[in-house]
Design a protein around this motif. Structure first.
Motif, PDB file in Angstrom:
ATOM      1  N   VAL A   1       0.827  -1.198   0.000  1.00 54.22           N
ATOM      2  CA  VAL A   1       0.000   0.000   0.000  1.00 54.22           C
ATOM      3  C   VAL A   1       0.868   1.257   0.000  1.00 54.22           C
ATOM      4  CG1 VAL A   1      -0.253   0.160   2.518  1.00 54.22           C
ATOM      5  CG2 VAL A   1      -2.044   1.082   1.040  1.00 54.22           C
ATOM      6  N   LEU A   2       2.039   1.198   0.605  1.00 54.35           N
ATOM      7  CA  LEU A   2       2.931   2.366   0.600  1.00 54.35           C
ATOM      8  C   LEU A   2       3.445   2.646  -0.806  1.00 54.35           C
ATOM      9  CD1 LEU A   2       5.049   1.871   3.848  1.00 54.35           C
ATOM     10  CD2 LEU A   2       2.963   3.206   3.530  1.00 54.35           C
ATOM     11  N   ALA A   3       3.785   1.582  -1.523  1.00 53.90           N
ATOM     12  CA  ALA A   3       4.247   1.775  -2.902  1.00 53.90           C
ATOM     13  C   ALA A   3       3.139   2.385  -3.755  1.00 53.90           C
ATOM     14  CB  ALA A   3       4.703   0.441  -3.489  1.00 53.90           C
ATOM     15  N   ALA A   4       1.901   1.939  -3.533  1.00 53.60           N
ATOM     16  CA  ALA A   4       0.778   2.479  -4.300  1.00 53.60           C
ATOM     17  C   ALA A   4       0.532   3.946  -3.945  1.00 53.60           C
ATOM     18  CB  ALA A   4      -0.476   1.652  -4.045  1.00 53.60           C
ATOM     19  N   LEU A   5       0.623   4.281  -2.665  1.00 54.88           N
ATOM     20  CA  LEU A   5       0.439   5.678  -2.263  1.00 54.88           C
ATOM     21  C   LEU A   5       1.534   6.557  -2.857  1.00 54.88           C
ATOM     22  CD1 LEU A   5      -0.593   5.549   1.512  1.00 54.88           C
ATOM     23  CD2 LEU A   5      -2.007   6.198  -0.434  1.00 54.88           C
ATOM     24  N   ALA A   6       2.756   6.067  -2.854  1.00 58.68           N
ATOM     25  CA  ALA A   6       3.855   6.845  -3.431  1.00 58.68           C
ATOM     26  C   ALA A   6       3.630   7.077  -4.918  1.00 58.68           C
ATOM     27  CB  ALA A   6       5.179   6.125  -3.197  1.00 58.68           C
ATOM     28  N   ARG A   7       3.125   6.057  -5.605  1.00 56.99           N
ATOM     29  CA  ARG A   7       2.845   6.191  -7.041  1.00 56.99           C
ATOM     30  C   ARG A   7       1.776   7.246  -7.307  1.00 56.99           C
ATOM     31  NH1 ARG A   7       0.098   1.269  -8.274  1.00 56.99           N
ATOM     32  NH2 ARG A   7      -1.747   2.501  -7.734  1.00 56.99           N
ATOM     33  N   ASP A   8       0.761   7.291  -6.435  1.00 57.18           N
ATOM     34  CA  ASP A   8      -0.382   8.185  -6.646  1.00 57.18           C
ATOM     35  C   ASP A   8      -0.296   9.469  -5.820  1.00 57.18           C
ATOM     36  OD1 ASP A   8      -1.389   6.188  -8.268  1.00 57.18           O
ATOM     37  OD2 ASP A   8      -2.615   5.297  -6.678  1.00 57.18           O
ATOM     38  N   ALA A   9       0.869   9.729  -5.227  1.00 56.58           N
ATOM     39  CA  ALA A   9       0.966  10.817  -4.253  1.00 56.58           C
ATOM     40  C   ALA A   9       0.619  12.179  -4.834  1.00 56.58           C
ATOM     41  CB  ALA A   9       2.377  10.856  -3.658  1.00 56.58           C
ATOM     42  N   PHE A  10       0.829  12.386  -6.132  1.00 53.76           N
ATOM     43  CA  PHE A  10       0.641  13.713  -6.710  1.00 53.76           C
ATOM     44  C   PHE A  10      -0.756  13.912  -7.292  1.00 53.76           C
ATOM     45  CE2 PHE A  10       5.228  12.626  -7.457  1.00 53.76           C
ATOM     46  CZ  PHE A  10       5.679  13.254  -6.296  1.00 53.76           C
ATOM     47  N   LEU A  11      -1.599  12.898  -7.172  1.00 52.43           N
ATOM     48  CA  LEU A  11      -2.987  13.073  -7.592  1.00 52.43           C
ATOM     49  C   LEU A  11      -3.722  13.887  -6.526  1.00 52.43           C
ATOM     50  CD1 LEU A  11      -3.802   9.454  -8.846  1.00 52.43           C
ATOM     51  CD2 LEU A  11      -3.136  11.446 -10.210  1.00 52.43           C
ATOM     52  N   PRO A  12      -4.610  14.778  -6.930  1.00 51.18           N
ATOM     53  CA  PRO A  12      -5.334  15.617  -5.957  1.00 51.18           C
ATOM     54  C   PRO A  12      -6.445  14.823  -5.269  1.00 51.18           C
ATOM     55  CG  PRO A  12      -6.057  16.148  -8.171  1.00 51.18           C
ATOM     56  CD  PRO A  12      -4.944  15.148  -8.330  1.00 51.18           C
ATOM     57  N   LEU A  13      -6.049  13.850  -4.444  1.00 51.57           N
ATOM     58  CA  LEU A  13      -7.004  12.973  -3.778  1.00 51.57           C
ATOM     59  C   LEU A  13      -6.921  13.155  -2.270  1.00 51.57           C
ATOM     60  CD1 LEU A  13      -6.270   9.656  -5.732  1.00 51.57           C
ATOM     61  CD2 LEU A  13      -8.132  11.265  -6.158  1.00 51.57           C
ATOM     62  N   SER A  14      -8.056  13.002  -1.607  1.00 55.85           N
ATOM     63  CA  SER A  14      -8.072  13.009  -0.146  1.00 55.85           C
ATOM     64  C   SER A  14      -7.640  11.641   0.369  1.00 55.85           C
ATOM     65  CB  SER A  14      -9.471  13.329   0.362  1.00 55.85           C
ATOM     66  OG  SER A  14     -10.361  12.268   0.042  1.00 55.85           O
ATOM     67  N   VAL A  15      -7.354  11.571   1.675  1.00 53.20           N
ATOM     68  CA  VAL A  15      -6.993  10.288   2.274  1.00 53.20           C
ATOM     69  C   VAL A  15      -8.128   9.285   2.093  1.00 53.20           C
ATOM     70  CG1 VAL A  15      -6.521   9.115   4.466  1.00 53.20           C
ATOM     71  CG2 VAL A  15      -5.352  11.265   3.919  1.00 53.20           C
ATOM     72  N   ALA A  16      -9.365   9.738   2.252  1.00 51.37           N
ATOM     73  CA  ALA A  16     -10.512   8.843   2.071  1.00 51.37           C
ATOM     74  C   ALA A  16     -10.571   8.327   0.641  1.00 51.37           C
ATOM     75  CB  ALA A  16     -11.805   9.570   2.428  1.00 51.37           C
ATOM     76  N   GLU A  17     -10.259   9.175  -0.336  1.00 54.14           N
ATOM     77  CA  GLU A  17     -10.274   8.742  -1.730  1.00 54.14           C
ATOM     78  C   GLU A  17      -9.139   7.757  -2.017  1.00 54.14           C
ATOM     79  OE1 GLU A  17     -12.298  12.632  -3.878  1.00 54.14           O
ATOM     80  OE2 GLU A  17     -10.172  12.683  -3.324  1.00 54.14           O
ATOM     81  N   HIS A  18      -7.964   7.994  -1.424  1.00 56.06           N
ATOM     82  CA  HIS A  18      -6.872   7.029  -1.563  1.00 56.06           C
ATOM     83  C   HIS A  18      -7.297   5.679  -0.995  1.00 56.06           C
ATOM     84  CE1 HIS A  18      -3.412   9.127  -3.231  1.00 56.06           C
ATOM     85  NE2 HIS A  18      -3.689  10.192  -2.491  1.00 56.06           N
ATOM     86  N   ALA A  19      -7.924   5.688   0.181  1.00 53.36           N
ATOM     87  CA  ALA A  19      -8.366   4.442   0.814  1.00 53.36           C
ATOM     88  C   ALA A  19      -9.345   3.702  -0.086  1.00 53.36           C
ATOM     89  CB  ALA A  19      -8.997   4.744   2.172  1.00 53.36           C
ATOM     90  N   ALA A  20     -10.294   4.427  -0.661  1.00 53.24           N
ATOM     91  CA  ALA A  20     -11.298   3.810  -1.518  1.00 53.24           C
ATOM     92  C   ALA A  20     -10.654   3.164  -2.743  1.00 53.24           C
ATOM     93  CB  ALA A  20     -12.334   4.846  -1.939  1.00 53.24           C
ATOM     94  N   ARG A  21      -9.610   3.775  -3.277  1.00 56.67           N
ATOM     95  CA  ARG A  21      -8.922   3.214  -4.448  1.00 56.67           C
ATOM     96  C   ARG A  21      -8.317   1.846  -4.141  1.00 56.67           C
ATOM     97  NH1 ARG A  21      -7.132   6.648  -8.657  1.00 56.67           N
ATOM     98  NH2 ARG A  21      -5.047   5.730  -8.683  1.00 56.67           N
ATOM     99  N   HIS A  22      -8.022   1.601  -2.855  1.00 58.55           N
ATOM    100  CA  HIS A  22      -7.408   0.338  -2.459  1.00 58.55           C
ATOM    101  C   HIS A  22      -8.388  -0.588  -1.753  1.00 58.55           C
ATOM    102  CE1 HIS A  22      -3.555   1.946  -3.638  1.00 58.55           C
ATOM    103  NE2 HIS A  22      -3.771   3.013  -2.896  1.00 58.55           N
ATOM    104  N   GLY A  23      -9.685  -0.241  -1.827  1.00 61.42           N
ATOM    105  CA  GLY A  23     -10.691  -1.083  -1.205  1.00 61.42           C
ATOM    106  C   GLY A  23     -10.589  -1.123   0.300  1.00 61.42           C
TER     107      GLY A  23
END
Length: 291
Positions: A172-194
């Motif tokens: 999940v850390l690697a995925a967050l690092a990959r998507d870090a520059f997208l304008p997403l909230s923490v809740a939206e990041h969580a939803a992307r990973h189920g």
């Protein structure tokens, strides 16, 4: 039969201010005698690279130890362990102490709740321990500083070698690092990973020792610094590149965390070179070579 080699050190009060100091190192193999029950006033990392044995925890439970594995011996916590008398094991250990150990514990590198940690590989950890063993030669004037630096290296190597993660930590850390520059909230990041936000917070804190918000902020600000120094992009453009549509909000975040406004940071870091700025933004994964 068994073979053992060990050295012990007494760092000065000045060296203790380095944050971590090494108190001892040992290399042993064979049918070693059991250790304990005993209690120490410092940390010990015991790396088992071959063989098997057992560890008895303070609750009286006896755990089977199968290499490769790590035993965490914690200050003021009783421990009792030993190699299997039939097979023995290969063991290396490092005794250490210092205030930075509490920080490493908070970050999850030292886990008081898991004194027995399966490892995927002991090679890098043994390399760090080897540095301590080589530094332990008699009369080495750099002994305490070299061994202190190697303890930091050892803790990182052991964190990377945990069998429950890959080499780069939690997926999940690697995925967050990959998507870090997208304008997403923490809740939206969580939803992307189920995941729920709470599940994401737990996973990130376990893997990185901080909240998802702080993890993402560190990545974003690191990239923002690179863009400020390596390009002439306006601050607003830098903000957008790292995921912030509101330049004023980005500037406040940057100033609060870095201690300087973005423009001031750029002025301080600016290196004027003949030929002006390059139009190519460096790739952190493939830094340019200096010929």
């Amino acid at each position: 039969m068994y073979h053992t080699w060990m050295r012990y050190f007494t760092p000065s009060p000045l060296h203790h201010r380095l944050g971590l100091v090494c108190l001892g190192v040992g290399l042993q193999h064979g049918t070693l005698p059991p250790v304990g029950p005993r209690t120490l006033d410092h940390h010990v990392a015991v790396v088992i690279s071959a063989g098997r044995g057992w560890l008895t925890t303070p609750d009286g439970h006896r755990h089977t130890v199968t290499a490769p594995a790590l035993l965490w011996l914690l200050p003021d916590v009783p421990h009792h362990y030993g190699a299997d008398p039939d097979t023995g094991w290969d063991e290396s250990f490092v005794d250490f102490t210092g205030p930075a150990a509490a920080t490493y514990t908070e970050l999850g590198y030292i886990d008081p709740h898991h004194p027995l940690v399966p490892l995927a590989d002991t090679g890098p950890a043994r390399t760090a321990i080897g540095r301590i063993a080589r530094a332990a030669r008699r009369g080495n004037p750099l002994l305490d500083v070299e061994t202190a630096a190697a303890v930091h290296e050892l803790l990182v190597a052991l964190r990377r070698a945990r069998a429950d993660t890959d080499a780069d930590g939690e997926p999940v850390l690697a995925a967050l690092a990959r998507d870090a520059f997208l304008p997403l909230s923490v809740a939206e990041h969580a939803a992307r990973h189920g995941m729920t936000p709470a599940e994401l917070r737990t996973a990130v804190r376990r893997g990185a020792g901080c909240s998802p918000k702080d993890y993402l902020l560190g990545i974003r600000l690191g990239r923002a610094k690179e863009l400020l120094v390596a390009t002439e992009l306006p601050v607003a453009a830098v903000a957008r590149r790292v995921g912030y549509d509101d330049p004023a909000y980005f500037s406040r975040l940057f100033t609060r965390r870095v201690g300087l406004a973005p423009a001031r940071f750029r002025d301080r870091q600016n290196h004027r070179v003949p030929g002006g700025w390059s139009t190519q933004i460096p790739d952190p994964a493939h830094p340019p070579r200096v010929e």
